[in-house]
Enzyme design. Structure first.
Site, mmCIF file in Angstrom:
data_model
loop_
_atom_site.group_PDB
_atom_site.id
_atom_site.type_symbol
_atom_site.label_atom_id
_atom_site.label_comp_id
_atom_site.label_asym_id
_atom_site.label_seq_id
_atom_site.Cartn_x
_atom_site.Cartn_y
_atom_site.Cartn_z
ATOM 1 N N CYS A 192 -5.484 -4.928 2.787
ATOM 2 C CA CYS A 192 -5.068 -3.266 2.993
ATOM 3 C C CYS A 192 -6.674 -2.476 2.913
ATOM 4 O O CYS A 192 -6.523 -1.681 3.538
ATOM 5 C CB CYS A 192 -4.402 -2.937 1.735
ATOM 6 N N CYS A 239 0.757 -8.151 8.952
ATOM 7 C CA CYS A 239 1.787 -7.523 8.061
ATOM 8 C C CYS A 239 2.186 -6.395 8.909
ATOM 9 O O CYS A 239 3.346 -5.844 8.503
ATOM 10 C CB CYS A 239 0.823 -6.918 6.771
HETATM 11 FE FE1 FES Z 1 -0.756 -5.040 4.987
HETATM 12 FE FE2 FES Z 1 -1.267 -3.297 2.929
HETATM 13 S S1 FES Z 1 0.356 -5.073 3.316
HETATM 14 S S2 FES Z 1 -2.023 -3.130 4.946
#
Ligand code: FES
Length: 131
Positions: free
Chosen positions: A109, A36
């Site tokens: 996360c 991400c």
């Molecule tokens: Fe990657 Fe939350 S979307 S840390």
């Protein structure tokens, strides 16, 4: 994502705690997630208490999503007063338990929070106890 989850994250973000660099920290840990692109850094300051070296303060800086910020805010409070060894026993889901069940896409996360705190605390846990 459920409305409940979003409301709990919003509540945690309304008054985030322990954000920003901690001057004169004893330990720093940084972890990123390649998928991400988010990153989290944790600072920890220890103190002596009852013959134990415990976490006096901890703070974080996040270049990431709201869930990571909310979980980090909760985590910094939860590790206060613990030794590095005790804090290292905690897992990402414990840090985020006040947020309720996480949607599958948000589990990583809390892993980001756990990873940064491990990175900061593992060297301190490897040191001999205070005499
Ligand atoms: Fe990657 Fe939350 S979307 S840390």
């Amino acid at each position: 994502m459920t409305d409940d989850f979003q409301q709990r994250v919003a509540a945690a973000l309304a008054n985030p705690q322990h954000m920003g660099e901690l001057p004169q920290a004893d330990a720093v840990g940084t972890v990123g997630n390649a998928d991400c692109g988010d990153m989290l850094r944790v600072w920890v300051k220890f103190k002596e208490e009852g013959g134990r070296k415990v976490i006096d303060r901890a703070s974080f800086q996040s270049f990431g999503c709201e869930t990571a910020i909310a979980a980090a805010s909760l985590a910094m409070e939860l590790i206060k007063g613990k030794t590095a060894e005790e804090a290292l026993q905690m897992r990402g889901e414990e840090f985020a338990k006040d947020l309720g069940p996480l949607p599958p896409t948000k589990v990583h996360c809390t892993s980001l929070v756990e990873g940064a705190h491990r990175e900061a605390l593992a060297p301190a846990a490897a040191q001999p106890p205070v005499a």
